[in-house]
Design an enzyme around this catalytic site. Sequence first.
Site, PDB file in Angstrom:
ATOM      1  CG  ASP A 242      -1.995   1.026   1.187  1.00  0.00           C
ATOM      2  OD1 ASP A 242      -2.132   1.693   0.142  1.00  0.00           O
ATOM      3  OD2 ASP A 242      -2.712   1.176   2.187  1.00  0.00           O
TER       4      ASP A 242
ATOM      5  CG  ASP B   6      -3.041   3.994  -3.674  1.00  0.00           C
ATOM      6  OD1 ASP B   6      -3.944   3.181  -3.943  1.00  0.00           O
ATOM      7  OD2 ASP B   6      -3.150   4.873  -2.797  1.00  0.00           O
ATOM      8  CD  GLU B   7      -5.609  -0.751  -2.100  1.00  0.00           C
ATOM      9  OE1 GLU B   7      -5.458  -1.581  -1.184  1.00  0.00           O
ATOM     10  OE2 GLU B   7      -6.563   0.055  -2.170  1.00  0.00           O
TER      11      GLU B   7
END
Length: 412
Positions: free
Chosen positions: A11, A107-108
Amino acid sequence: MSKARIIFHVDMNSFYASVEQSYNPELKGKAIAIAGNPKERRGIIVTSSYEARAKGIYTTMNVGEALRKCPELILLPPDFPKYRQASKAMFTILRSYTELIEPVSIDEGYMDITELSKERHPLDIAKEIQLRIFNELDLPCSIGIAPNKFLAKTASDMEKPMGITVLRKRDVPSKLWPLPVIEMHGVGESTAKKLNSINIKTIGDLAKIEESVIRQQLGKNGVRLRARANGEDSRIVDPEAIYETKSVGNSTTLPFDETDIKELEKIFEMLAGKVAERLEVKNLCGSTISIQIRDANWNNHSKSKTFQNPIYQKEDIFEEAFNLFHKAWNGEPVRLLGITVSNVIDRKQSVQQLSIFNFEEYAKQEPIYELIDEMERKFGKGILKKGVEMGKKQSFASKTSFSKDFLEDLKE
Protein backbone atom coordinates in the site's frame (compact mmCIF):
# COMPACT_ATOMS: atom_id res chain seq x y z
CA MET A 1 -5.96 -29.41 3.76
CA SER A 2 -4.62 -26.60 1.55
CA LYS A 3 -1.09 -25.36 2.05
CA ALA A 4 -0.71 -22.13 4.01
CA ARG A 5 -0.09 -19.10 1.81
CA ILE A 6 1.97 -16.00 2.39
CA ILE A 7 0.31 -12.88 1.03
CA PHE A 8 1.65 -9.33 0.88
CA HIS A 9 -0.55 -6.25 0.63
CA VAL A 10 1.59 -3.39 -0.69
CA ASP A 11 0.00 0.00 0.00
CA MET A 12 1.62 3.22 -1.18
CA ASN A 13 1.57 5.93 1.50
CA SER A 14 -0.23 9.19 0.69
CA PHE A 15 0.39 8.32 -2.94
CA TYR A 16 -0.52 11.46 -4.93
CA ALA A 17 1.15 13.77 -2.42
CA SER A 18 4.23 11.54 -2.21
CA VAL A 19 4.57 11.54 -6.00
CA GLU A 20 4.43 15.35 -6.02
CA GLN A 21 7.13 15.49 -3.33
CA SER A 22 9.21 13.03 -5.33
CA TYR A 23 9.05 15.23 -8.43
CA ASN A 24 9.67 18.42 -6.47
CA PRO A 25 12.00 17.87 -3.46
CA GLU A 26 11.24 21.41 -2.24
CA LEU A 27 7.81 20.11 -1.19
CA LYS A 28 9.26 17.49 1.13
CA GLY A 29 8.54 18.06 4.80
CA LYS A 30 5.75 20.53 3.95
CA ALA A 31 2.00 20.34 4.33
CA ILE A 32 0.68 19.77 0.83
CA ALA A 33 -2.67 18.59 -0.48
CA ILE A 34 -4.05 17.53 -3.83
CA ALA A 35 -7.40 19.15 -4.54
CA GLY A 36 -9.82 19.92 -7.33
CA ASN A 37 -10.77 23.42 -8.39
CA PRO A 38 -11.02 25.44 -5.14
CA LYS A 39 -13.53 27.81 -6.79
CA GLU A 40 -16.08 25.02 -7.17
CA ARG A 41 -17.67 22.52 -4.81
CA ARG A 42 -15.40 19.96 -6.42
CA GLY A 43 -12.70 21.78 -4.48
CA ILE A 44 -12.22 19.14 -1.83
CA ILE A 45 -9.05 17.48 -0.61
CA VAL A 46 -8.29 14.31 -2.56
CA THR A 47 -5.27 13.38 -0.47
CA SER A 48 -2.65 15.11 1.60
CA SER A 49 0.88 14.61 2.86
CA TYR A 50 1.50 13.25 6.35
CA GLU A 51 2.70 16.71 7.37
CA ALA A 52 -0.74 18.09 6.41
CA ARG A 53 -2.56 15.24 8.14
CA ALA A 54 -0.69 16.05 11.35
CA LYS A 55 -2.35 19.49 11.20
CA GLY A 56 -5.86 18.09 10.87
CA ILE A 57 -6.22 17.92 7.09
CA TYR A 58 -8.14 14.90 5.81
CA THR A 59 -9.53 13.53 2.55
CA THR A 60 -12.93 15.02 1.49
CA MET A 61 -12.34 18.16 3.60
CA ASN A 62 -13.48 21.32 1.81
CA VAL A 63 -10.56 23.39 0.52
CA GLY A 64 -11.74 26.51 2.34
CA GLU A 65 -11.94 24.71 5.64
CA ALA A 66 -8.53 23.13 5.06
CA LEU A 67 -6.92 26.53 4.47
CA ARG A 68 -8.51 27.97 7.60
CA LYS A 69 -7.17 25.07 9.64
CA CYS A 70 -3.74 25.15 7.98
CA PRO A 71 -3.01 28.54 6.29
CA GLU A 72 0.43 27.35 5.09
CA LEU A 73 -1.13 24.39 3.23
CA ILE A 74 0.22 24.11 -0.33
CA LEU A 75 -2.60 23.17 -2.73
CA LEU A 76 -1.78 21.34 -5.94
CA PRO A 77 -4.10 20.24 -8.76
CA PRO A 78 -4.06 16.51 -9.55
CA ASP A 79 -1.58 15.39 -12.22
CA PHE A 80 -3.03 12.04 -13.30
CA PRO A 81 -0.47 11.13 -16.01
CA LYS A 82 2.29 11.56 -13.41
CA TYR A 83 0.50 9.30 -10.92
CA ARG A 84 -0.17 6.62 -13.53
CA GLN A 85 3.49 6.58 -14.51
CA ALA A 86 4.53 6.16 -10.87
CA SER A 87 1.95 3.40 -10.36
CA LYS A 88 3.18 1.50 -13.39
CA ALA A 89 6.77 1.74 -12.15
CA MET A 90 5.74 0.46 -8.72
CA PHE A 91 3.96 -2.58 -10.15
CA THR A 92 6.94 -3.26 -12.42
CA ILE A 93 9.08 -3.61 -9.29
CA LEU A 94 6.53 -5.98 -7.72
CA ARG A 95 6.43 -8.12 -10.86
CA SER A 96 10.18 -8.56 -10.74
CA TYR A 97 9.53 -10.85 -7.75
CA THR A 98 6.50 -12.83 -8.90
CA GLU A 99 3.78 -12.86 -11.55
CA LEU A 100 1.21 -13.53 -8.82
CA ILE A 101 0.31 -9.84 -8.52
CA GLU A 102 -3.25 -8.53 -8.23
CA PRO A 103 -3.53 -4.75 -8.58
CA VAL A 104 -6.46 -3.37 -6.60
CA SER A 105 -6.18 0.34 -7.30
CA ILE A 106 -3.60 2.79 -8.54
CA ASP A 107 -1.63 2.64 -5.29
CA GLU A 108 -2.14 -0.85 -3.85
CA GLY A 109 -1.96 -4.50 -4.77
CA TYR A 110 -1.60 -8.04 -3.46
CA MET A 111 1.34 -10.42 -3.95
CA ASP A 112 1.42 -14.17 -3.33
CA ILE A 113 5.02 -14.93 -2.35
CA THR A 114 4.41 -18.47 -1.07
CA GLU A 115 6.92 -20.01 -3.48
CA LEU A 116 9.48 -17.26 -2.92
CA SER A 117 9.31 -17.86 0.83
CA LYS A 118 10.82 -21.32 0.34
CA GLU A 119 14.12 -19.63 -0.50
CA ARG A 120 13.98 -16.37 1.48
CA HIS A 121 12.30 -15.17 4.65
CA PRO A 122 9.13 -13.14 3.91
CA LEU A 123 10.36 -10.27 6.10
CA ASP A 124 13.57 -10.00 4.08
CA ILE A 125 11.57 -9.91 0.84
CA ALA A 126 9.22 -7.25 2.21
CA LYS A 127 12.09 -5.07 3.42
CA GLU A 128 13.81 -5.33 0.05
CA ILE A 129 10.63 -4.40 -1.86
CA GLN A 130 9.98 -1.45 0.43
CA LEU A 131 13.55 -0.17 0.08
CA ARG A 132 13.55 -0.63 -3.69
CA ILE A 133 10.35 1.36 -4.11
CA PHE A 134 11.76 4.06 -1.84
CA ASN A 135 15.25 4.18 -3.40
CA GLU A 136 14.24 3.77 -7.04
CA LEU A 137 11.01 5.80 -7.05
CA ASP A 138 11.48 7.96 -3.94
CA LEU A 139 8.07 6.79 -2.70
CA PRO A 140 7.10 5.34 0.72
CA CYS A 141 4.91 2.27 1.14
CA SER A 142 3.60 -0.01 3.87
CA ILE A 143 3.44 -3.79 3.53
CA GLY A 144 1.13 -6.19 5.34
CA ILE A 145 2.18 -9.84 5.59
CA ALA A 146 -0.45 -12.49 6.35
CA PRO A 147 -1.85 -15.89 5.33
CA ASN A 148 -4.74 -14.31 3.39
CA LYS A 149 -5.80 -11.13 1.61
CA PHE A 150 -8.05 -9.75 4.35
CA LEU A 151 -5.41 -10.01 7.06
CA ALA A 152 -2.70 -8.67 4.72
CA LYS A 153 -4.82 -5.62 3.90
CA THR A 154 -5.57 -5.10 7.59
CA ALA A 155 -1.88 -5.43 8.47
CA SER A 156 -0.72 -2.84 5.92
CA ASP A 157 -2.98 -0.26 7.58
CA MET A 158 -1.50 -0.82 11.01
CA GLU A 159 1.73 1.09 10.56
CA LYS A 160 2.11 4.05 8.21
CA PRO A 161 4.21 5.38 6.65
CA MET A 162 6.95 2.87 5.78
CA GLY A 163 5.62 0.10 8.00
CA ILE A 164 5.97 -3.67 7.67
CA THR A 165 3.46 -5.60 9.76
CA VAL A 166 2.94 -9.34 10.18
CA LEU A 167 -0.57 -10.45 11.12
CA ARG A 168 -1.16 -14.13 11.78
CA LYS A 169 -4.53 -15.77 12.26
CA ARG A 170 -3.67 -16.51 15.87
CA ASP A 171 -3.19 -12.75 16.42
CA VAL A 172 -6.79 -11.96 15.46
CA PRO A 173 -8.39 -12.32 18.94
CA SER A 174 -5.86 -10.04 20.63
CA LYS A 175 -5.24 -7.47 17.85
CA LEU A 176 -8.55 -7.22 15.98
CA TRP A 177 -11.39 -8.33 18.21
CA PRO A 178 -11.14 -5.39 20.68
CA LEU A 179 -11.47 -2.83 17.83
CA PRO A 180 -14.76 -1.10 16.92
CA VAL A 181 -16.44 -2.92 14.04
CA ILE A 182 -16.31 0.25 11.88
CA GLU A 183 -12.52 -0.12 11.79
CA MET A 184 -12.76 -3.48 10.03
CA HIS A 185 -11.83 -3.50 6.37
CA GLY A 186 -15.04 -4.01 4.37
CA VAL A 187 -17.38 -2.43 6.93
CA GLY A 188 -18.72 1.01 6.04
CA GLU A 189 -20.90 3.39 8.03
CA SER A 190 -24.16 1.88 6.83
CA THR A 191 -23.11 -1.70 7.65
CA ALA A 192 -21.69 -0.58 11.01
CA LYS A 193 -25.04 0.98 11.93
CA LYS A 194 -26.85 -2.25 11.08
CA LEU A 195 -24.37 -4.25 13.13
CA ASN A 196 -24.64 -1.84 16.07
CA SER A 197 -28.43 -2.19 15.95
CA ILE A 198 -28.06 -5.90 16.81
CA ASN A 199 -25.51 -5.13 19.52
CA ILE A 200 -22.40 -5.89 17.48
CA LYS A 201 -20.04 -3.14 18.61
CA THR A 202 -16.60 -4.72 18.12
CA ILE A 203 -14.95 -7.01 15.60
CA GLY A 204 -14.98 -9.65 18.33
CA ASP A 205 -18.75 -9.36 18.66
CA LEU A 206 -19.04 -9.98 14.92
CA ALA A 207 -16.70 -12.97 15.08
CA LYS A 208 -18.67 -14.64 17.86
CA ILE A 209 -22.25 -14.08 16.68
CA GLU A 210 -24.23 -17.06 15.43
CA GLU A 211 -23.98 -17.42 11.64
CA SER A 212 -27.75 -17.78 11.29
CA VAL A 213 -28.29 -14.43 13.04
CA ILE A 214 -25.89 -12.48 10.84
CA ARG A 215 -27.21 -14.19 7.72
CA GLN A 216 -30.73 -13.06 8.60
CA GLN A 217 -29.57 -9.47 9.10
CA LEU A 218 -27.04 -9.01 6.29
CA GLY A 219 -27.35 -12.07 4.05
CA LYS A 220 -24.27 -13.50 2.34
CA ASN A 221 -22.27 -10.35 3.00
CA GLY A 222 -22.85 -10.76 6.73
CA VAL A 223 -21.62 -14.35 6.65
CA ARG A 224 -18.55 -13.21 4.71
CA LEU A 225 -17.80 -10.44 7.20
CA ARG A 226 -18.20 -12.84 10.12
CA ALA A 227 -15.62 -15.16 8.52
CA ARG A 228 -13.23 -12.24 8.00
CA ALA A 229 -13.66 -11.23 11.63
CA ASN A 230 -12.39 -14.72 12.48
CA GLY A 231 -9.40 -14.22 10.19
CA GLU A 232 -10.76 -16.42 7.41
CA ASP A 233 -10.50 -15.46 3.74
CA SER A 234 -10.15 -18.02 0.91
CA ARG A 235 -9.74 -15.54 -1.97
CA ILE A 236 -6.69 -16.15 -4.13
CA VAL A 237 -4.34 -13.53 -5.51
CA ASP A 238 -5.67 -13.39 -9.07
CA PRO A 239 -3.59 -11.60 -11.75
CA GLU A 240 -6.53 -11.99 -14.16
CA ALA A 241 -8.80 -9.87 -11.96
CA ILE A 242 -7.70 -6.69 -13.74
CA TYR A 243 -9.37 -7.94 -16.91
CA GLU A 244 -12.77 -8.19 -15.24
CA THR A 245 -15.17 -5.27 -15.31
CA LYS A 246 -17.86 -5.80 -12.69
CA SER A 247 -19.59 -2.45 -12.99
CA VAL A 248 -19.67 0.76 -14.99
CA GLY A 249 -20.73 4.00 -13.38
CA ASN A 250 -20.44 7.75 -13.22
CA SER A 251 -21.10 10.34 -10.54
CA THR A 252 -20.85 14.09 -10.22
CA THR A 253 -20.66 16.60 -7.40
CA LEU A 254 -23.10 19.43 -8.04
CA PRO A 255 -21.79 23.04 -8.09
CA PHE A 256 -24.28 23.84 -5.32
CA ASP A 257 -26.92 22.00 -3.31
CA GLU A 258 -29.88 21.31 -5.61
CA THR A 259 -33.58 20.74 -4.92
CA ASP A 260 -35.08 21.61 -8.32
CA ILE A 261 -36.43 18.34 -9.74
CA LYS A 262 -36.02 19.54 -13.34
CA GLU A 263 -32.34 20.28 -12.77
CA LEU A 264 -31.84 16.93 -11.05
CA GLU A 265 -33.54 15.23 -14.00
CA LYS A 266 -31.07 16.87 -16.39
CA ILE A 267 -28.17 15.63 -14.28
CA PHE A 268 -29.52 12.08 -14.34
CA GLU A 269 -29.90 12.28 -18.11
CA MET A 270 -26.28 13.42 -18.42
CA LEU A 271 -25.05 10.63 -16.13
CA ALA A 272 -27.10 8.02 -18.00
CA GLY A 273 -25.51 9.16 -21.24
CA LYS A 274 -22.00 8.78 -19.86
CA VAL A 275 -22.71 5.33 -18.41
CA ALA A 276 -24.29 4.21 -21.70
CA GLU A 277 -21.28 5.48 -23.65
CA ARG A 278 -18.88 3.57 -21.41
CA LEU A 279 -20.95 0.40 -21.73
CA GLU A 280 -20.94 0.86 -25.51
CA VAL A 281 -17.17 1.23 -25.65
CA LYS A 282 -16.71 -1.94 -23.61
CA ASN A 283 -19.55 -3.76 -25.42
CA LEU A 284 -21.19 -4.54 -22.08
CA CYS A 285 -24.67 -4.68 -20.61
CA GLY A 286 -25.73 -5.07 -17.00
CA SER A 287 -28.67 -6.50 -15.07
CA THR A 288 -28.51 -4.25 -11.98
CA ILE A 289 -28.75 -0.47 -11.79
CA SER A 290 -27.93 1.53 -8.67
CA ILE A 291 -28.13 5.20 -7.82
CA GLN A 292 -26.23 7.14 -5.19
CA ILE A 293 -27.46 10.33 -3.53
CA ARG A 294 -25.38 12.42 -1.17
CA ASP A 295 -27.21 15.22 0.56
CA ALA A 296 -25.92 18.54 1.87
CA ASN A 297 -25.09 16.95 5.23
CA TRP A 298 -22.92 14.28 3.58
CA ASN A 299 -25.46 11.53 4.25
CA ASN A 300 -25.40 8.86 1.55
CA HIS A 301 -28.51 7.15 0.21
CA SER A 302 -28.62 4.43 -2.42
CA LYS A 303 -31.21 2.29 -4.14
CA SER A 304 -30.90 -0.47 -6.73
CA LYS A 305 -32.99 -2.66 -9.00
CA THR A 306 -32.18 -5.90 -10.81
CA PHE A 307 -33.74 -6.85 -14.15
CA GLN A 308 -34.45 -10.07 -15.95
CA ASN A 309 -32.94 -8.65 -19.13
CA PRO A 310 -29.68 -6.64 -19.09
CA ILE A 311 -29.77 -2.98 -20.09
CA TYR A 312 -27.24 -0.71 -21.78
CA GLN A 313 -29.11 2.02 -23.67
CA LYS A 314 -29.16 5.58 -22.37
CA GLU A 315 -32.97 5.85 -22.39
CA ASP A 316 -33.41 2.69 -20.31
CA ILE A 317 -30.67 3.64 -17.85
CA PHE A 318 -32.09 7.14 -17.40
CA GLU A 319 -35.68 5.95 -16.93
CA GLU A 320 -34.80 3.30 -14.35
CA ALA A 321 -32.33 5.52 -12.50
CA PHE A 322 -34.74 8.43 -12.26
CA ASN A 323 -37.53 6.14 -11.06
CA LEU A 324 -35.20 4.90 -8.31
CA PHE A 325 -34.37 8.49 -7.42
CA HIS A 326 -38.06 9.33 -6.94
CA LYS A 327 -38.34 6.40 -4.53
CA ALA A 328 -35.16 7.20 -2.61
CA TRP A 329 -35.08 11.01 -2.44
CA ASN A 330 -36.43 12.53 0.76
CA GLY A 331 -36.47 16.10 -0.56
CA GLU A 332 -33.18 17.12 1.10
CA PRO A 333 -30.81 19.33 -0.95
CA VAL A 334 -28.62 17.11 -3.16
CA ARG A 335 -24.84 17.46 -3.22
CA LEU A 336 -23.83 14.44 -5.36
CA LEU A 337 -25.57 12.02 -7.75
CA GLY A 338 -24.32 8.80 -9.28
CA ILE A 339 -25.50 5.95 -11.50
CA THR A 340 -23.89 2.51 -11.69
CA VAL A 341 -24.78 -0.45 -13.89
CA SER A 342 -23.41 -3.66 -12.35
CA ASN A 343 -23.43 -7.43 -12.87
CA VAL A 344 -22.15 -6.61 -16.32
CA ILE A 345 -21.47 -9.15 -19.06
CA ASP A 346 -20.39 -9.02 -22.69
CA ARG A 347 -23.42 -8.27 -24.83
CA LYS A 348 -22.66 -11.32 -26.97
CA GLN A 349 -23.22 -13.48 -23.88
CA SER A 350 -26.54 -11.91 -22.95
CA VAL A 351 -29.73 -13.76 -23.78
CA GLN A 352 -33.04 -11.92 -23.88
CA GLN A 353 -35.73 -13.77 -21.98
CA LEU A 354 -38.99 -13.78 -23.88
CA SER A 355 -41.89 -12.41 -21.91
CA ILE A 356 -45.37 -11.07 -22.53
CA PHE A 357 -43.70 -7.66 -22.84
CA ASN A 358 -41.13 -8.42 -25.55
CA PHE A 359 -42.58 -11.47 -27.33
CA GLU A 360 -44.28 -9.33 -29.97
CA GLU A 361 -41.02 -7.54 -30.74
CA TYR A 362 -39.22 -10.82 -31.32
CA ALA A 363 -42.11 -12.32 -33.26
CA LYS A 364 -41.77 -9.47 -35.77
CA GLN A 365 -38.10 -10.37 -36.26
CA GLU A 366 -38.76 -14.08 -36.81
CA PRO A 367 -39.02 -13.80 -40.65
CA ILE A 368 -35.59 -12.10 -40.64
CA TYR A 369 -34.08 -14.98 -38.67
CA GLU A 370 -35.64 -17.49 -41.09
CA LEU A 371 -34.03 -15.60 -43.99
CA ILE A 372 -30.63 -15.65 -42.24
CA ASP A 373 -30.95 -19.40 -41.66
CA GLU A 374 -31.74 -19.93 -45.34
CA MET A 375 -28.76 -17.82 -46.45
CA GLU A 376 -26.43 -19.67 -44.08
CA ARG A 377 -27.59 -23.04 -45.39
CA LYS A 378 -26.63 -21.90 -48.89
CA PHE A 379 -23.49 -19.87 -48.28
CA GLY A 380 -22.16 -21.00 -44.89
CA LYS A 381 -22.36 -20.00 -41.23
CA GLY A 382 -21.57 -16.40 -40.36
CA ILE A 383 -22.25 -15.00 -43.84
CA LEU A 384 -24.75 -12.59 -42.27
CA LYS A 385 -24.68 -10.99 -38.86
CA LYS A 386 -27.23 -8.91 -37.00
CA GLY A 387 -25.42 -5.60 -36.94
CA VAL A 388 -21.70 -5.05 -37.42
CA GLU A 389 -19.21 -5.48 -34.61
CA MET A 390 -16.74 -2.63 -34.89
CA GLY A 391 -13.31 -2.49 -33.30
CA LYS A 392 -13.45 -0.99 -29.85
CA LYS A 393 -13.12 2.77 -29.85
CA GLN A 394 -10.19 4.29 -28.09
CA SER A 395 -11.88 6.74 -25.82
CA PHE A 396 -11.69 8.09 -22.32
CA ALA A 397 -15.31 6.97 -22.14
CA SER A 398 -14.05 3.44 -21.62
CA LYS A 399 -12.79 4.47 -18.22
CA THR A 400 -15.09 4.09 -15.25
CA SER A 401 -12.94 6.12 -12.90
CA PHE A 402 -9.34 7.29 -12.70
CA SER A 403 -8.63 4.77 -9.97
CA LYS A 404 -9.49 2.05 -12.48
CA ASP A 405 -7.90 3.68 -15.53
CA PHE A 406 -4.45 2.63 -14.39
CA LEU A 407 -5.48 -0.99 -14.93
CA GLU A 408 -5.35 -0.37 -18.68
CA ASP A 409 -1.64 0.40 -18.31
CA LEU A 410 -1.03 -2.87 -16.48
CA LYS A 411 -2.63 -4.94 -19.23
CA GLU A 412 -0.08 -3.79 -21.80
